[in-house]
Every structure is written in structure tokens, then in C-alpha cells.
Design a protein around this motif. Structure first.
Motif, PDB file in Angstrom:
ATOM      1  N   PHE A  61     -25.891  42.713 -21.119  1.00 52.13           N
ATOM      2  CA  PHE A  61     -24.951  43.266 -19.179  1.00 52.13           C
ATOM      3  C   PHE A  61     -23.925  43.942 -19.660  1.00 52.13           C
ATOM      4  O   PHE A  61     -23.353  44.140 -21.282  1.00 52.13           O
ATOM      5  CB  PHE A  61     -24.241  42.006 -19.186  1.00 52.13           C
ATOM      6  N   LYS A  62     -23.340  44.534 -18.785  1.00 54.75           N
ATOM      7  CA  LYS A  62     -22.038  45.392 -19.146  1.00 54.75           C
ATOM      8  C   LYS A  62     -21.029  45.460 -17.979  1.00 54.75           C
ATOM      9  O   LYS A  62     -21.628  44.608 -16.786  1.00 54.75           O
ATOM     10  CB  LYS A  62     -22.547  46.719 -18.398  1.00 54.75           C
ATOM     11  N   THR A  63     -19.801  45.200 -18.765  1.00 54.86           N
ATOM     12  CA  THR A  63     -18.822  44.850 -17.113  1.00 54.86           C
ATOM     13  C   THR A  63     -17.984  45.984 -16.120  1.00 54.86           C
ATOM     14  O   THR A  63     -18.415  46.698 -16.809  1.00 54.86           O
ATOM     15  CB  THR A  63     -17.555  44.168 -17.685  1.00 54.86           C
ATOM     16  N   VAL A  64     -18.028  45.927 -15.376  1.00 57.34           N
ATOM     17  CA  VAL A  64     -17.194  46.484 -14.527  1.00 57.34           C
ATOM     18  C   VAL A  64     -16.503  47.045 -14.559  1.00 57.34           C
ATOM     19  O   VAL A  64     -15.519  45.440 -14.645  1.00 57.34           O
ATOM     20  CB  VAL A  64     -18.621  46.781 -13.089  1.00 57.34           C
ATOM     21  N   LEU A  80     -16.661  51.587 -11.423  1.00 56.83           N
ATOM     22  CA  LEU A  80     -18.033  51.245 -10.243  1.00 56.83           C
ATOM     23  C   LEU A  80     -17.982  51.849  -9.700  1.00 56.83           C
ATOM     24  O   LEU A  80     -19.150  51.248  -8.647  1.00 56.83           O
ATOM     25  CB  LEU A  80     -16.023  50.173  -9.187  1.00 56.83           C
ATOM     26  N   GLU A  81     -17.789  53.173  -9.588  1.00 52.66           N
ATOM     27  CA  GLU A  81     -19.229  53.967  -8.906  1.00 52.66           C
ATOM     28  C   GLU A  81     -20.408  53.730  -9.733  1.00 52.66           C
ATOM     29  O   GLU A  81     -21.660  53.871  -8.760  1.00 52.66           O
ATOM     30  CB  GLU A  81     -18.227  55.575  -9.032  1.00 52.66           C
ATOM     31  N   GLN A  82     -19.921  53.553 -10.516  1.00 51.21           N
ATOM     32  CA  GLN A  82     -21.472  54.367 -11.418  1.00 51.21           C
ATOM     33  C   GLN A  82     -21.849  52.969 -10.791  1.00 51.21           C
ATOM     34  O   GLN A  82     -23.536  52.977 -11.174  1.00 51.21           O
ATOM     35  CB  GLN A  82     -21.778  54.166 -13.139  1.00 51.21           C
ATOM     36  N   PRO A  88     -25.474  47.735  -5.298  1.00 55.48           N
ATOM     37  CA  PRO A  88     -24.219  48.664  -4.150  1.00 55.48           C
ATOM     38  C   PRO A  88     -22.881  46.952  -4.209  1.00 55.48           C
ATOM     39  O   PRO A  88     -21.867  47.197  -3.702  1.00 55.48           O
ATOM     40  CB  PRO A  88     -24.767  48.082  -2.618  1.00 55.48           C
ATOM     41  N   GLU A  89     -23.050  46.011  -4.441  1.00 55.89           N
ATOM     42  CA  GLU A  89     -22.711  44.371  -3.861  1.00 55.89           C
ATOM     43  C   GLU A  89     -21.939  44.207  -4.672  1.00 55.89           C
ATOM     44  O   GLU A  89     -20.796  43.146  -4.433  1.00 55.89           O
ATOM     45  CB  GLU A  89     -23.724  43.417  -3.634  1.00 55.89           C
ATOM     46  N   VAL A  90     -21.926  44.683  -5.805  1.00 61.74           N
ATOM     47  CA  VAL A  90     -21.220  44.407  -7.105  1.00 61.74           C
ATOM     48  C   VAL A  90     -19.752  45.026  -7.030  1.00 61.74           C
ATOM     49  O   VAL A  90     -19.152  46.184  -6.519  1.00 61.74           O
ATOM     50  CB  VAL A  90     -21.685  45.674  -8.148  1.00 61.74           C
TER      51      VAL A  90
END
Length: 530
Positions: A61-64, A80-82, A88-90
Motif C-alpha cells: 500500500f502507498k499513501t497519497v 494525487l495526480e499519479q 480516479p476516486e482516491v
């Protein structure tokens, strides 16, 4: 329906007394660690188990974060862009999961997972035991002897194992596997490698619990236990007090024909128990606490420091102190006071020394020791030793430290001091004590005898009769008597008398001459009468 794996986890949880969720968490952590090791990655790894199917999946898991400037860890963070390119909903702060295939995990990964599961389960079990027993310190539990180790005894408490160290055991007790005994829970040691519950058979709380079980008056509160002092396997002193004036506290604890206390003694494998009536008056309490010894008197020496002085008869001193000081030591624990115990003789000597110190003490000049030579006296005085008392108190080692004093001189000083105090060993000659003062008093005329005649003086000094008998003696008889006395005095050991005899010779010579004249006159008168 739960999977077989989850059912096994539930069974393990019941056996260990821990929650199933704890075991599930341990399994998930183990799979995540094994997956990370297999893929050799430093990414954040997690695993989750499906309770219905029993399937365990691992994922990274990776944090945004919002902007590239906020990225501190390229491996575990992404912008956030990546993230929106993948989901798309992240939103910022959310996580993206990337699942890993766990099918390639082999035997080594499985073994690692097993070790992690066991470790997690063991930690969870210890936490459960700590939470179960930590608040029960001082409680008496019934335990079963599980196994005997060289120094410790391991007990089974039902939900956990307990350990009794050597120092918490009574020297009188021997245990057998399967035996049920009562123990006191001391503490829970989370840092211990083995059983973390520590129990004792030497704690005073065990004796208190036994009395509560055997004595109804203590159980219902009529008689209360005020203090307990114990040396496990040797002796216990217990102070009791009754709230009902019609109830004897000591008699209630002893029981009819000693049945109650004997039951407790059997439980403690023969340990001796002294039951004492408690008293608010510390002096009275001290007298009872030192039983079986009889105390003469008790006095408080320091109230702030809680110190008392106990005086006993000389014949009671050893009994009051007890074997290796046990009796007085237990009494001090019972009273919570310091006890200074002395015999009557010791107290008398102490008072005498204090009185002597208050009066300044004797200060006899060292010159009074006549057997010490001038050279030794000079060395001792130069060293600051000016009194006989100071010299007598010195040890041979201290004397040898004086400049000019050797081993032989030390021996000579010791003999001289001993003789000064009148201490002679067998075979040593004692000097003949002659008092010149008494001789002078005998030679000098006393009050009321200033008018003595020469005849009376001669009779008294020569010892040849009364004054009248001396007047009837001839000059030859008087001279013979003086010659005998002179010979006797010449061979006398009392040399001090010679000086006085020489002083009196002039008086005797004049007396002889006067007697000679009287004798001649008598002869002439006789011739005239003839």
C-alpha cells in the motif's frame, strides 16, 4: 460458514485463553513478512485473511499526498495526480493497494510465518496473564505442583504457570509433582522468560490467610491480626487484638488444646508460631514480643527514630536474643522499632562508665607505676601518654607504634601495669608493703603521751616489759636486750624500719646511761646501810 483455518485459530485461542482476533492478526503479520522477504522489497506490506474461505492475500500500500514537494518516501508515497491515474476516486491521505501473488511462497517463507505466529501468540498470552493476575498481588491461591527445577518450583494455576524462586520457599518444605498447596501471589514479572507469575510460601500473608481459615473469630472480625513477623521455616510471631472484651484473642487463635494453631503448624510443615496479644503501649508490647524471655524493664531512648532499650536478667539474655538473634530480630519486625537489648550487668557497667565520664574519670600520673624506668617514662610522656588509665587502655599494637618502644619493652610495660593494679601471676613475688607513715606515727608520741618517762619509752620500743620492770633492770640486761633487737632488725626484710630505729638510738643511749647512774646510786646506798 467459517473456513477450516479459522476454526483451528478459534481452537488455539480457547486453549491459550486469548482472543481469536489476536491469532488472526498474528497470521496476517506473518504472511506479510514472508511475502516481503520473498519479493525482497522495502515497501509497506500487509495481509488479510478471508474468514469464510480461509484465503490470505498480501498487498503493498502507498499513501497519497497532494504535491510532489510533499513526497518524502518515493517507495511508499505517491502524488494525487499519479494516484488518480490508477483510481480516479482516491483522495489525499488515502491508500492504493497493489496485491502480490503469494502462491510462489515456499517452505522457508512458511517456516518464517510459523515462527512469527508463535511469537505473536506467546506475546498475546503473556499480556492476557498479566491482565488476569496483576491486580491480585497478595492473594492466596491454590496451585498444583507441575514440575520441580533445580532451584525453582513450577505451579499450575489453571490459566497460567507460576514460579516459586528458592528465596520464597521454606527450608522445611519438600514438594511432589501433583501436590496441591496454597501459595501467595507476589507479583507478575513481564520481563521473565519463563512463567511470569511469581508466588511464595514464605510471605507473612500465607500465615494470615491460614489463621483466617482456621479461626472463626478472625474471619468474622471479632479478633484482628495487627502485625506479623516471619522467617519462613523457622519462627513466626503474630500479634492479635480482640474487639470484644469477653473474647481472649490469644486463646481464640490457639484453640482448645491447641487444635487450631496445630493445624496451621502442620500446614507450614512444623514452623514455630508465637501468638502475642497486641498492645498500643509500645513498652508493654515489647515485653510480650520478646517472649518467652522475661523482660526486666523497657524504656524509650529515641521516640523520633523509634528506638527502645530492653533490660533483661543476665540469665535471660541469650533467651531474649534467640538463636542467631532470631527472637529479637522478629520482635523488632513486629514492633517496627529498633531494639537495643542488654543484660543487667551490661547496663550497670554502662551507667558506671557514664558516671565516671561525667566526673572526669581517674587521672593517675604515669609516674606512679614504679616499675617503669625513667627512659620508658620519657618515651611514653613524649608520645602524650601521661596517665596510668590511658596506658592501661592501650593495646600492644598501639604501644609498638610509640617511637622507641619495642616488643620486649611492651611486655615490660604490660607487667608493670599489671603489678600496679595488684594483679600477679602464679610464681611472681609480691612486694612487702611497708607504711613509713604508720612507723612514724608509732615512733612519735601521740596526743596525751607527751610526758612519757624514759622507762616507758624503752619498754614500748624494746618490748621488754612495763616501765617499772625496766627501772629494776641492770645496765647489762638493757644492753643485751638492745643487742638482740639490733640483730633481729639487721635480718629483717622491712628495711624501711632501719631509718626510724636510727632516729631512736640516741634516745635509747641516753636512757641506758641514766639507768646506769641509778643502779650505781643504789649500790652505794646499800654499802652505806651495810
Amino acid at each position: 460458514m467459517a473456513s477450516v483455518l479459522y476454526q483451528s485459530i478459534e481452537t488455539l485461542s480457547r486453549d491459550k485463553g486469548i482472543e481469536p482476533a489476536v491469532v488472526v492478526g498474528a497470521v496476517e503479520d506473518a504472511i506479510a513478512l514472508a511475502t516481503r522477504k520473498y519479493y525482497k522489497t522495502q515497501e509497506n506490506m500487509r495481509a488479510e485473511m478471508d474468514r469464510e474461505t480461509g484465503e490470505i492475500r498480501a498487498y503493498v500500500f502507498k499513501t497519497v499526498v497532494e504535491t510532489p514537494e510533499q513526497v518524502e518516501d518515493d517507495i511508499n508515497q505517491m502524488t494525487l495526480e499519479q494516484a488518480r491515474e490508477l483510481a480516479p476516486e482516491v483522495e489525499v491521505g488515502g491508500e492504493l493497494r497493489f496485491y502480490k501473488d503469494t502462491t510462489p511462497l515456499g517452505r522457508i517463507a512458511a517456516q518464517m510465518a510459523k515462527q512469527v505466529i508463535f511469537q505473536k501468540v506467546r506475546e498475546a498470552e503473556r499480556d492476557t496473564v498479566f491482565n488476569e493476575y496483576n491486580h491480585r498481588a497478595g492473594e492466596v491461591l491454590t496451585a498444583t505442583v507441575k514440575r520441580l527445577e533445580p532451584m525453582d518450583v513450577i505451579f499450575d494455576l489453571g490459566k497460567a504457570e507460576a514460579r516459586m524462586p528458592k528465596r520464597e520457599q521454606s527450608r522445611l518444605e519438600q514438594f511432589a509433582v501433583g501436590e496441591r498447596v496454597r501459595v501467595v501471589l507476589l507479583r507478575v514479572d513481564r520481563a521473565a522468560k519463563g512463567p511470569q507469575v511469581i508466588v511464595s510460601r514464605a510471605a507473612p500473608a500465607l500465615v494470615q490467610n491460614l489463621f483466617q481459615s482456621e479461626v472463626p473469630e478472625i474471619y468474622d472480625g471479632t479478633v484482628s491480626i495487627r502485625a506479623i513477623a516471619r522467617e519462613a521455616g523457622e519462627r513466626t510471631k503474630i500479634a492479635v487484638m480482640s474487639r470484644d472484651k469477653d473474647v481472649d484473642p490469644v486463646g481464640a487463635c490457639v484453640g482448645m488444646k491447641g487444635m487450631r494453631v496445630q493445624s496451621i503448624i502442620r500446614e507450614l510443615r512444623g514452623e514455630k508460631i508465637d501468638i502475642i496479644e497486641f498492645s498500643e503501649e509500645i513498652t508493654t508490647f515489647a515485653e510480650k514480643a520478646l517472649q518467652p524471655a522475661k523482660v526486666s524493664r523497657v524504656s524509650i531512648t529515641d521516640l523520633a527514630e523509634k528506638q527502645i532499650e530492653v533490660i533483661v536478667d543476665d540469665t535471660q539474655l541469650s533467651l531474649a536474643i534467640g538463636k542467631k538473634g532470631q527472637n529479637v530480630r522478629l520482635a523488632a519486625k513486629l514492633l517496627q522499632w529498633k531494639i537495643d537489648i542488654k543484660s543487667e550487668e551490661e547496663k550497670r557497667q554502662e551507667v558506671e562508665s557514664q558516671m565516671q565520664a561525667m566526673s572526669g574519670g581517674p587521672t593517675t600520673p604515669i609516674e606512679q607505676v614504679s616499675e617503669l624506668g625513667d627512659a620508658i617514662l620519657e618515651k611514653l610522656i613524649a608520645a602524650g601518654i601521661t596517665t596510668v588509665e590511658a596506658l592501661a587502655d592501650m593495646t600492644p599494637e598501639q604501644l609498638e607504634e610509640v617511637p622507641g618502644i619495642g616488643e620486649k619493652t611492651v611486655e615490660k610495660i604490660s607487667v608493670a601495669v599489671r603489678h600496679y593494679f595488684g594483679q600477679y601471676e602464679e610464681g611472681e613475688e609480691r612486694p612487702v608493703a611497708v607504711s613509713l607513715a604508720s612507723e612514724r606515727e608509732a615512733a612519735e608520741p601521740q596526743e596525751g603521751s607527751m610526758e612519757k618517762t624514759p622507762e616507758a619509752i624503752l619498754a614500748e620500743e624494746a618490748g621488754i616489759g612495763t616501765a617499772e620492770e625496766v627501772s629494776n633492770l641492770s645496765a647489762e640486761d638493757i644492753a643485751d636486750s638492745e643487742e638482740i633487737d639490733s640483730v633481729s632488725d639487721a635480718f629483717s626484710d622491712a628495711d624501711a624500719r632501719e631509718e626510724q630505729i636510727e632516729l631512736d638510738n640516741d634516745s635509747v643511749d641516753s636512757l641506758v646511761n641514766e639507768s646506769q647512774e641509778n643502779s650505781d646510786e643504789g649500790i652505794d646506798d646499800g654499802n652505806d646501810r651495810g
